[in-house]
Design a protein around this motif. Structure first.
Motif, mmCIF file in Angstrom:
data_model
loop_
_atom_site.group_PDB
_atom_site.id
_atom_site.type_symbol
_atom_site.label_atom_id
_atom_site.label_comp_id
_atom_site.label_asym_id
_atom_site.label_seq_id
_atom_site.Cartn_x
_atom_site.Cartn_y
_atom_site.Cartn_z
ATOM 1 N N GLY A 104 0.564 -1.386 0.150
ATOM 2 C CA GLY A 104 -0.223 0.208 -0.217
ATOM 3 C C GLY A 104 1.386 1.198 -0.196
ATOM 4 N N GLY A 105 0.164 2.573 0.714
ATOM 5 C CA GLY A 105 0.983 4.125 0.272
ATOM 6 C C GLY A 105 1.743 4.059 1.880
ATOM 7 N N GLY A 106 2.820 4.636 1.277
ATOM 8 C CA GLY A 106 4.375 4.429 2.505
ATOM 9 C C GLY A 106 3.248 5.246 3.714
ATOM 10 N N ILE A 107 2.522 6.132 3.877
ATOM 11 C CA ILE A 107 3.030 7.445 5.068
ATOM 12 C C ILE A 107 2.462 6.871 6.325
ATOM 13 C CG2 ILE A 107 1.336 9.182 5.387
ATOM 14 C CD1 ILE A 107 1.331 10.715 2.810
ATOM 15 N N PRO A 108 0.884 5.678 5.948
ATOM 16 C CA PRO A 108 0.553 5.312 7.610
ATOM 17 C C PRO A 108 1.645 4.134 7.648
ATOM 18 C CG PRO A 108 -0.664 4.846 5.647
ATOM 19 C CD PRO A 108 0.497 5.705 5.141
ATOM 20 N N HIS A 109 2.502 3.564 6.614
ATOM 21 C CA HIS A 109 3.388 3.078 7.720
ATOM 22 C C HIS A 109 4.205 3.865 8.133
ATOM 23 C CE1 HIS A 109 2.131 -0.584 4.594
ATOM 24 N NE2 HIS A 109 1.811 -0.529 6.106
ATOM 25 N N SER A 110 4.881 4.421 7.870
ATOM 26 C CA SER A 110 5.355 5.400 8.389
ATOM 27 C C SER A 110 5.696 6.085 9.777
ATOM 28 C CB SER A 110 6.025 6.952 7.519
ATOM 29 O OG SER A 110 7.046 5.965 6.292
ATOM 30 N N VAL A 111 4.094 6.713 9.426
ATOM 31 C CA VAL A 111 3.797 7.600 11.381
ATOM 32 C C VAL A 111 3.325 6.432 12.224
ATOM 33 C CG1 VAL A 111 1.594 7.959 12.155
ATOM 34 C CG2 VAL A 111 2.095 9.285 9.490
ATOM 35 N N ALA A 112 3.309 5.027 11.852
ATOM 36 C CA ALA A 112 3.368 3.759 12.090
ATOM 37 C C ALA A 112 4.779 3.344 13.098
ATOM 38 C CB ALA A 112 2.615 2.445 11.868
ATOM 39 N N GLU A 113 5.616 3.496 12.024
ATOM 40 C CA GLU A 113 7.187 3.730 12.363
ATOM 41 C C GLU A 113 7.412 4.663 13.496
ATOM 42 O OE1 GLU A 113 10.033 1.502 12.227
ATOM 43 O OE2 GLU A 113 9.090 -0.085 10.754
ATOM 44 N N ALA A 114 7.266 6.016 13.126
ATOM 45 C CA ALA A 114 7.396 6.508 14.527
ATOM 46 C C ALA A 114 7.052 7.288 15.485
ATOM 47 C CB ALA A 114 7.601 8.256 13.429
ATOM 48 N N ARG A 115 5.674 6.561 15.379
ATOM 49 C CA ARG A 115 5.747 5.876 17.201
ATOM 50 C C ARG A 115 5.867 4.185 17.666
ATOM 51 N NH1 ARG A 115 -1.459 7.233 15.062
ATOM 52 N NH2 ARG A 115 -0.935 9.649 14.641
ATOM 53 N N GLY A 116 6.288 4.021 16.971
ATOM 54 C CA GLY A 116 7.049 2.523 17.624
ATOM 55 C C GLY A 116 5.857 1.319 17.529
ATOM 56 N N THR A 117 4.140 1.447 16.813
ATOM 57 C CA THR A 117 3.808 0.359 16.644
ATOM 58 C C THR A 117 4.105 -0.845 15.761
ATOM 59 O OG1 THR A 117 2.555 1.308 14.772
ATOM 60 C CG2 THR A 117 1.641 1.728 17.648
ATOM 61 N N THR A 118 5.416 -0.543 15.048
ATOM 62 C CA THR A 118 5.642 -1.280 13.329
ATOM 63 C C THR A 118 7.249 -0.995 14.368
ATOM 64 O OG1 THR A 118 5.280 0.245 12.022
ATOM 65 C CG2 THR A 118 3.975 -1.319 12.658
ATOM 66 N N ASP A 119 8.588 -2.666 13.417
ATOM 67 C CA ASP A 119 9.091 -2.616 13.441
ATOM 68 C C ASP A 119 9.739 -3.331 12.086
ATOM 69 O OD1 ASP A 119 11.962 -1.833 14.096
ATOM 70 O OD2 ASP A 119 12.310 -3.496 15.215
ATOM 71 N N ALA A 120 9.708 -2.619 11.073
ATOM 72 C CA ALA A 120 10.312 -3.381 9.727
ATOM 73 C C ALA A 120 11.748 -3.174 9.990
ATOM 74 C CB ALA A 120 9.352 -2.317 8.620
ATOM 75 N N ARG A 121 12.147 -3.556 8.863
ATOM 76 C CA ARG A 121 13.161 -4.435 8.303
ATOM 77 C C ARG A 121 13.383 -3.446 7.543
ATOM 78 N NH1 ARG A 121 12.696 -10.401 6.800
ATOM 79 N NH2 ARG A 121 10.966 -9.108 5.616
ATOM 80 N N GLU A 137 7.920 6.827 2.246
ATOM 81 C CA GLU A 137 8.537 5.343 2.955
ATOM 82 C C GLU A 137 9.824 5.407 2.898
ATOM 83 O OE1 GLU A 137 6.719 1.230 4.762
ATOM 84 O OE2 GLU A 137 5.981 2.582 2.951
ATOM 85 N N ILE A 138 10.196 5.542 1.473
ATOM 86 C CA ILE A 138 12.173 5.612 1.358
ATOM 87 C C ILE A 138 12.165 6.339 2.267
ATOM 88 C CG2 ILE A 138 13.601 5.182 -0.879
ATOM 89 C CD1 ILE A 138 11.004 4.291 -2.729
ATOM 90 N N GLY A 139 11.935 7.407 2.610
ATOM 91 C CA GLY A 139 12.890 8.177 3.440
ATOM 92 C C GLY A 139 13.078 8.317 4.836
ATOM 93 N N THR A 140 11.357 7.183 5.072
ATOM 94 C CA THR A 140 11.448 6.669 6.414
ATOM 95 C C THR A 140 12.393 5.905 6.834
ATOM 96 O OG1 THR A 140 9.629 7.249 6.531
ATOM 97 C CG2 THR A 140 10.145 6.259 8.284
ATOM 98 N N MET A 141 12.659 5.043 5.892
ATOM 99 C CA MET A 141 13.811 3.233 6.024
ATOM 100 C C MET A 141 14.876 4.429 5.638
ATOM 101 S SD MET A 141 11.596 0.878 6.645
ATOM 102 C CE MET A 141 10.609 2.066 7.768
ATOM 103 N N SER A 142 15.554 5.201 4.790
ATOM 104 C CA SER A 142 16.555 5.440 4.559
ATOM 105 C C SER A 142 16.786 6.065 6.155
ATOM 106 C CB SER A 142 16.770 6.447 4.026
ATOM 107 O OG SER A 142 16.325 6.121 2.339
ATOM 108 N N GLY A 143 16.224 7.022 6.766
ATOM 109 C CA GLY A 143 16.373 7.703 8.347
ATOM 110 C C GLY A 143 16.592 6.129 8.954
ATOM 111 N N LYS A 144 15.768 4.887 9.480
ATOM 112 C CA LYS A 144 15.535 3.969 9.989
ATOM 113 C C LYS A 144 17.441 3.757 10.213
ATOM 114 C CE LYS A 144 13.602 0.264 12.091
ATOM 115 N NZ LYS A 144 11.964 -0.255 11.819
ATOM 116 N N GLY A 145 17.692 3.585 8.571
ATOM 117 C CA GLY A 145 19.342 2.856 8.274
ATOM 118 C C GLY A 145 19.990 4.065 8.569
#
Length: 418
Positions: free
Chosen positions: A81-98, A128-136
């Motif tokens: 799906g779209g990346g914005i909800p996943h990015s918000v969930a990552e920032a809130r700590g409700t998900t922890d994707a690779r 979402e690519i930016g969010t995952m880049s920040g996580k990396g």
């Protein structure tokens, strides 16, 4: 001294995150542009030429692409799906994707969906690519935590990366910063410094590689005051239609996700074939929206054409985004907003021919107000269209339409929740 090191740490974190996100988005833009150009300049003309052999070969290719995308999402569900909800969930700590896995799937599967002709965009995927880049970057720097100044919270890297992704995609640093602030609330003053540096550095990387050019060339006259009541009324209209768009997208998502789980990917195979058929018979609504935007920017488009484009793009966007395919939802909804704005502006020009209205100005305002009502980010909506047009002089008129659109959407939210 400790405070100074802390600020330097924030500046360096924003700079590293912005550069890494900018490079990832530049790679993403390259792949997406290749797929978009292939679709528009090779696939669609070949399908419309009537070649049965090419149509059969393309149908087989679509089925292969659908299986590849489906298997990729099965291996990495967080890329769906779209990346914005996943990015918000990552920032809130409700998900922890690779982070590396999501990056890989987004960089491969999202372009294939564009190549197939789906009405999906780049923006949510870029966020979402930016969010995952920040996580990396966060994970990399955490390995040196004993040798470096105090660390930022992981969520700050994610927020910085999300804004940097939007900034690099459209060369829109101000929009990237305000997007982070509006969609990831609760950040303190020093976080704003980090996010601002991340957005600017990502913008510079993208600008050095791709340059900057306006997507929609329009200047709304600041001192022609007859525009402001028209824009305010248009904001109310966009607030209503935007909330309907968001609600219907939610319903389509629930419905199609239920069928997709039962059919084990057969639904996506059928949708890929549907996208191929639309590329042949109705190519204006295929893809993220560049084809449709080119038609809308042309002068004197008939009402029937505009209405057909509006409802066709709306329905195909609902199917494309609601199915859970990897790809953004923002650029298609911007195209729908542009069509509403063009219809509104054309009607005003017909009703009040002596007022000097220009439909292209309402097209730009339609994109801004519709974005605001669907995404609930008024400042981002105003600044993004300023940077789309490369003209910050449009800010006050766009703020007018975004304000009324946002207030209308919030009023509807209160009424439905009461």
């Amino acid at each position: 001294m400790k405070q100074k090191k802390y600020i330097i740490s924030r500046i360096s974190a924003g700079l590293i995150t912005g550069i890494f996100s900018g490079l990832a988005i530049c790679l993403f833009r390259f792949i997406m542009n290749f797929c978009d150009n292939t679709l528009n300049h090779k696939v669609i003309p070949s399908l419309q030429s009537g070649s049965i052999l090419f149509a059969a070969a393309w149908g087989a290719g679509l089925l292969l692409m659908s299986r590849f995308v489906y298997r990729s999402i099965c291996l990495e569900p967080n890329a769906e799906g779209g990346g914005i909800p996943h990015s918000v969930a990552e920032a809130r700590g409700t998900t922890d994707a690779r982070w590396w896995s999501v990056l890989l799937v987004k960089l491969t599967s999202a372009p294939l969906c564009i190549l197939a002709g789906f009405s999906l965009g780049k923006t949510g995927t870029a966020v979402e690519i930016g969010t995952m880049s920040g996580k990396g970057v966060c994970r990399f720097l955490q390995s040196f935590r004993h040798r470096m100044p105090p660390r930022l919270k992981p969520a700050e890297y994610y927020c910085t990366g999300a804004g940097a992704g939007l900034s690099a995609l459209f060369c829109a640093p101000v929009s990237g910063l305000f997007f982070s602030l509006e969609k990831f609330p609760g950040q303190h003053a020093l976080s704003v410094l980090t996010m601002g540096i991340g957005s600017v550095s990502a913008f510079l990387v993208s600008h050095l590689i791709y340059g900057t050019s306006p997507i929609v060339e329009a200047v709304i006259p600041l001192q022609q005051y007859s525009y402001y009541p028209a824009l305010a009324l248009m904001g109310v209209l966009l607030g209503v239609t935007g909330k309907y768009y968001a609600l219907s997208l939610n319903q389509f998502t629930k419905l199609l996700s239920k069928y997709n789980k039962c059919c084990h990917g057969l639904l996506w195979s059928a949708l890929f074939l549907l996208a191929g058929a639309l590329c042949c018979f109705f190519p204006a609504i295929a893809g993220s929206g560049n084809n449709m935007l080119a038609i809308l920017k042309a002068p004197a488009a008939p009402y029937t054409t505009l209405l057909l484009l509006l409802f066709g793009k709306y329905l195909f966007s609902m199917i494309s985004s609601g199915s859970g395919l990897p790809g953004g939802t923002i650029f298609p909804l911007l195209t729908v907003g542009a069509c509403i704005g063009q219809l509104y502006g054309t009607a005003l020009c017909a009703l009040f021919p002596g007022m000097g209205f220009s439909p292209i100005c309402f097209l730009l305002a339609g994109m801004s107000g519709f974005f605001t009502s669907v995404i609930s980010a008024p400042l981002t909506g105003a600044f993004l269209m300023c940077e789309f047009s490369c003209c910050y002089g449009n800010y006050l008129p766009l703020c007018t339409v975004c304000l009324f659109s946002h207030l209308t959407a919030q009023f509807i939210n209160r009424k439905t929740s009461a």
